[in-house]
Write a protein that holds these residues in place. Structure first.
Motif, PDB file in Angstrom:
ATOM      1  N   VAL A   1       1.202  -1.206   0.112  1.00  0.00           N
ATOM      2  CA  VAL A   1       0.249   0.305  -0.270  1.00  0.00           C
ATOM      3  C   VAL A   1       1.169   0.961   0.125  1.00  0.00           C
ATOM      4  O   VAL A   1       0.506   2.284  -0.490  1.00  0.00           O
ATOM      5  CB  VAL A   1      -0.768  -0.089   1.590  1.00  0.00           C
ATOM      6  CG1 VAL A   1      -1.817   1.385   1.092  1.00  0.00           C
ATOM      7  CG2 VAL A   1      -2.414  -1.209   0.850  1.00  0.00           C
ATOM      8  N   VAL A   2       1.694   1.249   0.979  1.00  0.00           N
ATOM      9  CA  VAL A   2       2.569   2.114   0.696  1.00  0.00           C
ATOM     10  C   VAL A   2       3.712   2.557  -0.551  1.00  0.00           C
ATOM     11  O   VAL A   2       3.396   3.416  -0.889  1.00  0.00           O
ATOM     12  CB  VAL A   2       3.894   2.483   2.028  1.00  0.00           C
ATOM     13  CG1 VAL A   2       4.785   3.504   1.774  1.00  0.00           C
ATOM     14  CG2 VAL A   2       2.575   2.655   3.161  1.00  0.00           C
ATOM     15  N   SER A   3       4.076   1.277  -0.707  1.00  0.00           N
ATOM     16  CA  SER A   3       4.537   1.606  -2.451  1.00  0.00           C
ATOM     17  C   SER A   3       4.173   2.188  -3.240  1.00  0.00           C
ATOM     18  O   SER A   3       4.696   2.482  -4.155  1.00  0.00           O
ATOM     19  CB  SER A   3       5.105   0.243  -2.875  1.00  0.00           C
ATOM     20  OG  SER A   3       6.690   0.058  -1.873  1.00  0.00           O
ATOM     21  N   SER A   4       2.569   1.839  -3.817  1.00  0.00           N
ATOM     22  CA  SER A   4       1.768   1.862  -4.378  1.00  0.00           C
ATOM     23  C   SER A   4       1.390   3.551  -4.085  1.00  0.00           C
ATOM     24  O   SER A   4       1.304   4.563  -5.407  1.00  0.00           O
ATOM     25  CB  SER A   4       0.301   1.473  -3.770  1.00  0.00           C
ATOM     26  OG  SER A   4       0.749   0.140  -4.182  1.00  0.00           O
ATOM     27  N   PHE A   5       1.250   3.775  -2.953  1.00  0.00           N
ATOM     28  CA  PHE A   5       1.304   5.642  -2.808  1.00  0.00           C
ATOM     29  C   PHE A   5       1.991   6.499  -3.332  1.00  0.00           C
ATOM     30  O   PHE A   5       2.294   6.881  -3.986  1.00  0.00           O
ATOM     31  CB  PHE A   5       1.123   5.846  -1.421  1.00  0.00           C
ATOM     32  CG  PHE A   5       1.188   7.434  -0.524  1.00  0.00           C
ATOM     33  CD1 PHE A   5       0.016   7.443  -0.932  1.00  0.00           C
ATOM     34  CD2 PHE A   5       2.373   7.653  -0.404  1.00  0.00           C
ATOM     35  CE1 PHE A   5       0.133   9.382  -0.102  1.00  0.00           C
ATOM     36  CE2 PHE A   5       2.265   9.125   0.262  1.00  0.00           C
ATOM     37  CZ  PHE A   5       1.137   9.373  -0.560  1.00  0.00           C
ATOM     38  N   TYR A   6       3.805   5.705  -3.157  1.00  0.00           N
ATOM     39  CA  TYR A   6       4.537   6.628  -3.566  1.00  0.00           C
ATOM     40  C   TYR A   6       4.723   6.401  -4.979  1.00  0.00           C
ATOM     41  O   TYR A   6       4.743   7.735  -5.920  1.00  0.00           O
ATOM     42  CB  TYR A   6       6.034   6.107  -3.254  1.00  0.00           C
ATOM     43  CG  TYR A   6       6.415   5.847  -1.803  1.00  0.00           C
ATOM     44  CD1 TYR A   6       7.037   8.181  -1.065  1.00  0.00           C
ATOM     45  CD2 TYR A   6       6.028   5.952  -0.318  1.00  0.00           C
ATOM     46  CE1 TYR A   6       7.633   7.977  -0.191  1.00  0.00           C
ATOM     47  CE2 TYR A   6       6.473   5.771   0.320  1.00  0.00           C
ATOM     48  CZ  TYR A   6       7.015   7.348   1.238  1.00  0.00           C
ATOM     49  OH  TYR A   6       7.354   8.110   2.275  1.00  0.00           O
ATOM     50  N   ALA A   7       4.618   4.940  -5.391  1.00  0.00           N
ATOM     51  CA  ALA A   7       4.140   4.996  -7.082  1.00  0.00           C
ATOM     52  C   ALA A   7       3.529   6.235  -7.948  1.00  0.00           C
ATOM     53  O   ALA A   7       3.553   7.481  -8.682  1.00  0.00           O
ATOM     54  CB  ALA A   7       3.785   3.843  -7.978  1.00  0.00           C
ATOM     55  N   ALA A   8       1.749   6.101  -7.465  1.00  0.00           N
ATOM     56  CA  ALA A   8       0.819   7.142  -7.641  1.00  0.00           C
ATOM     57  C   ALA A   8       1.586   8.781  -7.286  1.00  0.00           C
ATOM     58  O   ALA A   8       1.223   9.258  -8.563  1.00  0.00           O
ATOM     59  CB  ALA A   8       0.045   6.685  -7.169  1.00  0.00           C
ATOM     60  N   VAL A   9       1.773   9.173  -6.821  1.00  0.00           N
ATOM     61  CA  VAL A   9       2.505  10.206  -6.733  1.00  0.00           C
ATOM     62  C   VAL A   9       3.890  10.962  -7.286  1.00  0.00           C
ATOM     63  O   VAL A   9       3.574  11.969  -7.895  1.00  0.00           O
ATOM     64  CB  VAL A   9       3.130  10.550  -4.836  1.00  0.00           C
ATOM     65  CG1 VAL A   9       3.894  12.080  -4.654  1.00  0.00           C
ATOM     66  CG2 VAL A   9       1.640  10.649  -3.467  1.00  0.00           C
ATOM     67  N   ASN A  10       4.400   9.427  -7.569  1.00  0.00           N
ATOM     68  CA  ASN A  10       5.895  10.050  -8.524  1.00  0.00           C
ATOM     69  C   ASN A  10       4.874   9.954 -10.439  1.00  0.00           C
ATOM     70  O   ASN A  10       5.336  11.085 -10.606  1.00  0.00           O
ATOM     71  CB  ASN A  10       6.399   8.531  -9.137  1.00  0.00           C
ATOM     72  CG  ASN A  10       7.545   8.590  -7.811  1.00  0.00           C
ATOM     73  OD1 ASN A  10       7.830   9.679  -6.920  1.00  0.00           O
ATOM     74  ND2 ASN A  10       7.815   7.737  -7.507  1.00  0.00           N
ATOM     75  N   VAL A  11       3.746   9.690 -10.787  1.00  0.00           N
ATOM     76  CA  VAL A  11       2.907   9.357 -11.933  1.00  0.00           C
ATOM     77  C   VAL A  11       2.253  11.072 -11.919  1.00  0.00           C
ATOM     78  O   VAL A  11       1.455  11.040 -12.723  1.00  0.00           O
ATOM     79  CB  VAL A  11       2.836   8.308 -12.455  1.00  0.00           C
ATOM     80  CG1 VAL A  11       4.303   7.622 -12.582  1.00  0.00           C
ATOM     81  CG2 VAL A  11       1.990   8.103 -11.638  1.00  0.00           C
ATOM     82  N   HIS A  12       1.822  11.137 -10.495  1.00  0.00           N
ATOM     83  CA  HIS A  12       1.217  12.548 -10.292  1.00  0.00           C
ATOM     84  C   HIS A  12      -0.242  12.044 -10.272  1.00  0.00           C
ATOM     85  O   HIS A  12      -1.385  12.441 -11.216  1.00  0.00           O
ATOM     86  CB  HIS A  12       1.194  13.699 -11.575  1.00  0.00           C
ATOM     87  CG  HIS A  12       2.444  14.403 -11.189  1.00  0.00           C
ATOM     88  ND1 HIS A  12       2.886  15.569 -11.984  1.00  0.00           N
ATOM     89  CD2 HIS A  12       3.298  14.164 -10.712  1.00  0.00           C
ATOM     90  CE1 HIS A  12       3.223  15.997 -11.043  1.00  0.00           C
ATOM     91  NE2 HIS A  12       4.390  14.894 -10.087  1.00  0.00           N
TER      92      HIS A  12
END
Length: 179
Positions: free
Chosen positions: A74-85
């Motif tokens: 979940v946390v990794s998905s959070f960072y990945a989504a922020v990275n691609v806006h």
């Protein structure tokens, strides 16, 4: 189309870099499962295959499960989504009454709306060339995750940008969310 499939499609478009040029830390760890052994209350989201090598999955194939199930996913998905806006992918990862506290700010952001507003302003003011890169993430606990990270600009370390974050998670309405 799942977040992963749309992300891969976006990243491999001719106007962008190939996946071979992305740092290994950009990719989420995947858990391999056999489609016949899945036991979900709803159908699992599976990565789609594209291109000339794509073929229909058979019962003996092993496919990656992309739905974040563990706290670290979940946390990794959070960072990945922020990275691609992609704020729409972040929404369900954050609990309605989540408290986001960053010691840079004088007071915490309280509630999903306030947190999404903050990250909306953050991604509006930055380029996708600025990336959070996870250096280390704890994976043993289902309700707490520690992350050490740094920022990169166009694949190079951004000066004075190392950080450490702590996340607590709870299962709310069947979804593991950041609280």
């Amino acid at each position: 189309m799942s977040f992963t499939a749309s992300l891969v499609s976006y990243l491999t478009s001719p106007s962008l870099v190939s996946l071979n040029h992305l740092p290994p830390s950009f990719f989420l760890p995947t858990k391999l499962v056999k489609p016949t052994s899945l036991t979900h209350s709803q159908p699992p989201r599976l990565s789609a295959s594209y291109g000339p090598a794509a073929k229909a999955a058979t019962a003996n194939d092993v496919v990656p499960e992309t739905a974040p199930t563990s706290a670290s996913e979940v946390v990794s998905s959070f960072y990945a989504a922020v990275n691609v806006h992609d704020l729409s992918s972040v929404t369900d990862l954050i609990a309605q009454d989540c408290v986001y506290e960053d010691l840079v700010f004088s007071s915490p952001f309280v509630g999903r709306k306030a947190i999404l507003d903050f990250f909306g302003k953050f991604i509006e003011s930055t380029s996708t060339d600025l990336q959070f890169v996870i250096d280390d993430i704890s994976t043993e606990d289902s309700s707490a995750v520690g992350v050490s990270w740094h920022l990169e600009w166009k694949g190079k370390n951004f000066p004075f940008s190392k950080g450490c974050s702590f996340y607590r998670l709870e299962v709310i309405d069947g979804k593991r969310q950041i609280v």
